[in-house]
Design a protein around this motif. Sequence first.
Motif, PDB file in Angstrom:
ATOM      1  N   MET A   1      43.035  23.488   5.014  1.00  0.00           N
ATOM      2  CA  MET A   1      42.973  23.516   6.472  1.00  0.00           C
ATOM      3  C   MET A   1      41.529  23.434   6.948  1.00  0.00           C
ATOM      4  SD  MET A   1      44.701  23.577   9.222  1.00  0.00           S
ATOM      5  CE  MET A   1      44.583  23.975  10.968  1.00  0.00           C
ATOM      6  N   THR A   2      40.644  24.215   6.325  1.00  0.00           N
ATOM      7  CA  THR A   2      39.235  24.214   6.708  1.00  0.00           C
ATOM      8  C   THR A   2      38.604  22.860   6.454  1.00  0.00           C
ATOM      9  OG1 THR A   2      39.100  26.566   6.189  1.00  0.00           O
ATOM     10  CG2 THR A   2      37.033  25.360   6.357  1.00  0.00           C
ATOM     11  N   GLY A   3      38.925  22.224   5.327  1.00  0.00           N
ATOM     12  CA  GLY A   3      38.374  20.909   5.029  1.00  0.00           C
ATOM     13  C   GLY A   3      38.813  19.867   6.037  1.00  0.00           C
ATOM     14  N   ARG A   4      40.055  19.938   6.488  1.00  0.00           N
ATOM     15  CA  ARG A   4      40.533  18.970   7.468  1.00  0.00           C
ATOM     16  C   ARG A   4      39.812  19.161   8.805  1.00  0.00           C
ATOM     17  NH1 ARG A   4      46.826  18.967   8.859  1.00  0.00           N
ATOM     18  NH2 ARG A   4      46.211  21.029   9.637  1.00  0.00           N
ATOM     19  N   LEU A   5      39.618  20.416   9.226  1.00  0.00           N
ATOM     20  CA  LEU A   5      38.888  20.668  10.463  1.00  0.00           C
ATOM     21  C   LEU A   5      37.445  20.178  10.371  1.00  0.00           C
ATOM     22  CD1 LEU A   5      40.172  24.244  11.375  1.00  0.00           C
ATOM     23  CD2 LEU A   5      40.790  22.088  12.472  1.00  0.00           C
ATOM     24  N   ASP A   6      36.832  20.364   9.230  1.00  0.00           N
ATOM     25  CA  ASP A   6      35.462  19.867   9.050  1.00  0.00           C
ATOM     26  C   ASP A   6      35.412  18.352   9.172  1.00  0.00           C
ATOM     27  OD1 ASP A   6      34.547  22.434   8.703  1.00  0.00           O
ATOM     28  OD2 ASP A   6      34.649  22.370   6.511  1.00  0.00           O
ATOM     29  N   ARG A   7      36.398  17.664   8.598  1.00  0.00           N
ATOM     30  CA  ARG A   7      36.421  16.200   8.710  1.00  0.00           C
ATOM     31  C   ARG A   7      36.605  15.770  10.159  1.00  0.00           C
ATOM     32  NH1 ARG A   7      39.600  16.780   4.034  1.00  0.00           N
ATOM     33  NH2 ARG A   7      41.523  16.486   5.250  1.00  0.00           N
ATOM     34  N   TRP A   8      37.469  16.488  10.859  1.00  0.00           N
ATOM     35  CA  TRP A   8      37.675  16.160  12.275  1.00  0.00           C
ATOM     36  C   TRP A   8      36.396  16.389  13.086  1.00  0.00           C
ATOM     37  CZ3 TRP A   8      43.085  18.779  13.374  1.00  0.00           C
ATOM     38  CH2 TRP A   8      44.078  18.025  12.736  1.00  0.00           C
ATOM     39  N   GLU A   9      35.679  17.453  12.793  1.00  0.00           N
ATOM     40  CA  GLU A   9      34.437  17.729  13.519  1.00  0.00           C
ATOM     41  C   GLU A   9      33.386  16.655  13.241  1.00  0.00           C
ATOM     42  OE1 GLU A   9      33.181  21.629  12.524  1.00  0.00           O
ATOM     43  OE2 GLU A   9      34.600  22.626  13.882  1.00  0.00           O
ATOM     44  N   ARG A 162      32.715  30.151  13.346  1.00  0.00           N
ATOM     45  CA  ARG A 162      33.723  30.001  12.299  1.00  0.00           C
ATOM     46  C   ARG A 162      33.076  29.484  11.013  1.00  0.00           C
ATOM     47  NH1 ARG A 162      36.234  25.840  10.248  1.00  0.00           N
ATOM     48  NH2 ARG A 162      35.361  24.458  11.817  1.00  0.00           N
ATOM     49  N   LYS A 163      32.167  28.539  11.139  1.00  0.00           N
ATOM     50  CA  LYS A 163      31.495  28.025   9.945  1.00  0.00           C
ATOM     51  C   LYS A 163      30.692  29.125   9.260  1.00  0.00           C
ATOM     52  CE  LYS A 163      31.085  23.205  11.448  1.00  0.00           C
ATOM     53  NZ  LYS A 163      30.156  22.112  11.821  1.00  0.00           N
ATOM     54  N   ARG A 164      30.018  29.952  10.078  1.00  0.00           N
ATOM     55  CA  ARG A 164      29.252  31.048   9.479  1.00  0.00           C
ATOM     56  C   ARG A 164      30.178  32.034   8.772  1.00  0.00           C
ATOM     57  NH1 ARG A 164      25.973  30.722  14.347  1.00  0.00           N
ATOM     58  NH2 ARG A 164      27.270  32.353  15.304  1.00  0.00           N
ATOM     59  N   MET A 165      31.329  32.327   9.397  1.00  0.00           N
ATOM     60  CA  MET A 165      32.277  33.240   8.771  1.00  0.00           C
ATOM     61  C   MET A 165      32.843  32.670   7.477  1.00  0.00           C
ATOM     62  SD  MET A 165      34.345  34.680  12.107  1.00  0.00           S
ATOM     63  CE  MET A 165      35.445  35.630  11.075  1.00  0.00           C
ATOM     64  N   VAL A 166      33.133  31.358   7.481  1.00  0.00           N
ATOM     65  CA  VAL A 166      33.634  30.718   6.267  1.00  0.00           C
ATOM     66  C   VAL A 166      32.587  30.770   5.168  1.00  0.00           C
ATOM     67  CG1 VAL A 166      34.339  28.513   5.273  1.00  0.00           C
ATOM     68  CG2 VAL A 166      35.283  29.232   7.469  1.00  0.00           C
ATOM     69  N   ALA A 167      31.306  30.520   5.553  1.00  0.00           N
ATOM     70  CA  ALA A 167      30.234  30.583   4.551  1.00  0.00           C
ATOM     71  C   ALA A 167      30.101  31.991   3.979  1.00  0.00           C
ATOM     72  CB  ALA A 167      28.910  30.132   5.177  1.00  0.00           C
ATOM     73  N   ARG A 168      30.185  33.023   4.870  1.00  0.00           N
ATOM     74  CA  ARG A 168      30.100  34.404   4.378  1.00  0.00           C
ATOM     75  C   ARG A 168      31.294  34.735   3.504  1.00  0.00           C
ATOM     76  NH1 ARG A 168      28.226  35.579   9.774  1.00  0.00           N
ATOM     77  NH2 ARG A 168      30.333  36.291  10.335  1.00  0.00           N
TER      78      ARG A 168
END
Length: 391
Positions: A1-9, A162-168
């Motif tokens: 899910m996170t990878g798909r959102l990153d591609r969309w961004e 959200r990206k910072r939270m995912v990285a943490r």
Amino acid sequence: MTGRLDRWERLLERQMAAAPYVLLVISAVLSLAAGGSPWITSGLTALAAAWMWLAPRGAAGGAVYVAGLVVLIGALCTQGVWFASFFGFTGYLHSWQYLKGKWRAAGVTATAAISVTAYGGGLPEPTPSEILTRLFFTAAIVAAVSLFSFVGEVTAERSTERKRMVARLEETMRENAGLQAQLLVQAREAGVLDERQRMAAEIHDTLAQGLTGIITQLQAAKQAEDWQGHVDNAVRLARESLAEARRSVHAVGPGQLEAAPLPEALEGVVARWGELNKVRADFTVTGTVRPMHPEVEETLLRTAQEALANAAKHAGASRVGLTLSYMEDVVTLDVRDDGAGFDPERVRDGGGFGLTAMRKRVSRLAGTLEVESEPGTGTAISASVPAVARG
């Protein structure tokens, strides 16, 4: 899910970067189709494209870039209203993106005023109604652009958070993986150490005590006329020690507990010890006898064997007594002798594997071991463990 959102961004970022050029081309084509001047329109379009491509947009150059862009939008709007309809959105977007604070409102207002002027066909008539109408539409455009831009900014901030939270979270997962591997290694080492301690205690409680008894019987056989009895005792001890060693290797409970309940097993141990050492040994049971958990019974049996072995080696006693007491919450084993006694503090500080092994066995079951002794007054050992019923 996170990878798909990153591609969309990433796709959205590329589209937003290409949108000003697309809007510029659309505006230019529609203006030329409507009869605009080809040379002026094409030249201003090329100049606007070059400005967006080459002009610096950093912290210092953002205001200069937006000012130049607004001027170019105004110049292009003189060639056709289509530039106000399409390319004018670039002024709103870039004013909000590259300016800060009140300068954002200034850039958006300037772009809105140019667009309203282009839609109105030029400057307003010097009448209150005309001026108020132009101001109303300009203010409405500024309010709408500010609202949607603010919402977009909040969304972008949420995405960044959200990206910072995912990285943490990923960093935490990597740390947890390392901790898990470390815990597995520590658990494996603890298991190895625990097994070594178990084997050491079992060897001490079986082989060491058996070999000591064998040596004692053989030494007695050398000095006695009736040596056959001592040799027979030594052979029996050797066989029992061999059987107990095999049980210890396979982590099987003592053979005495398989053949009889704990009180009968202890009574047999006390009787055999008294016969081998020619010492009076008494055994007493108090309380209601009931089956205990195998580890509880094994701990009490091994404690009794070790206490008797110590009495034979060190006490020189003429009488030994064992009492097994069943109480409501605990089971207690008391071993007393009238031998030489010793200083418990000296033994605690200077060695005594037997007492140490007994303490570890009892403490493993959350029990207690108390030793009372003085030189010349005998020794009393009391082991208490929780009365955990079998099954």
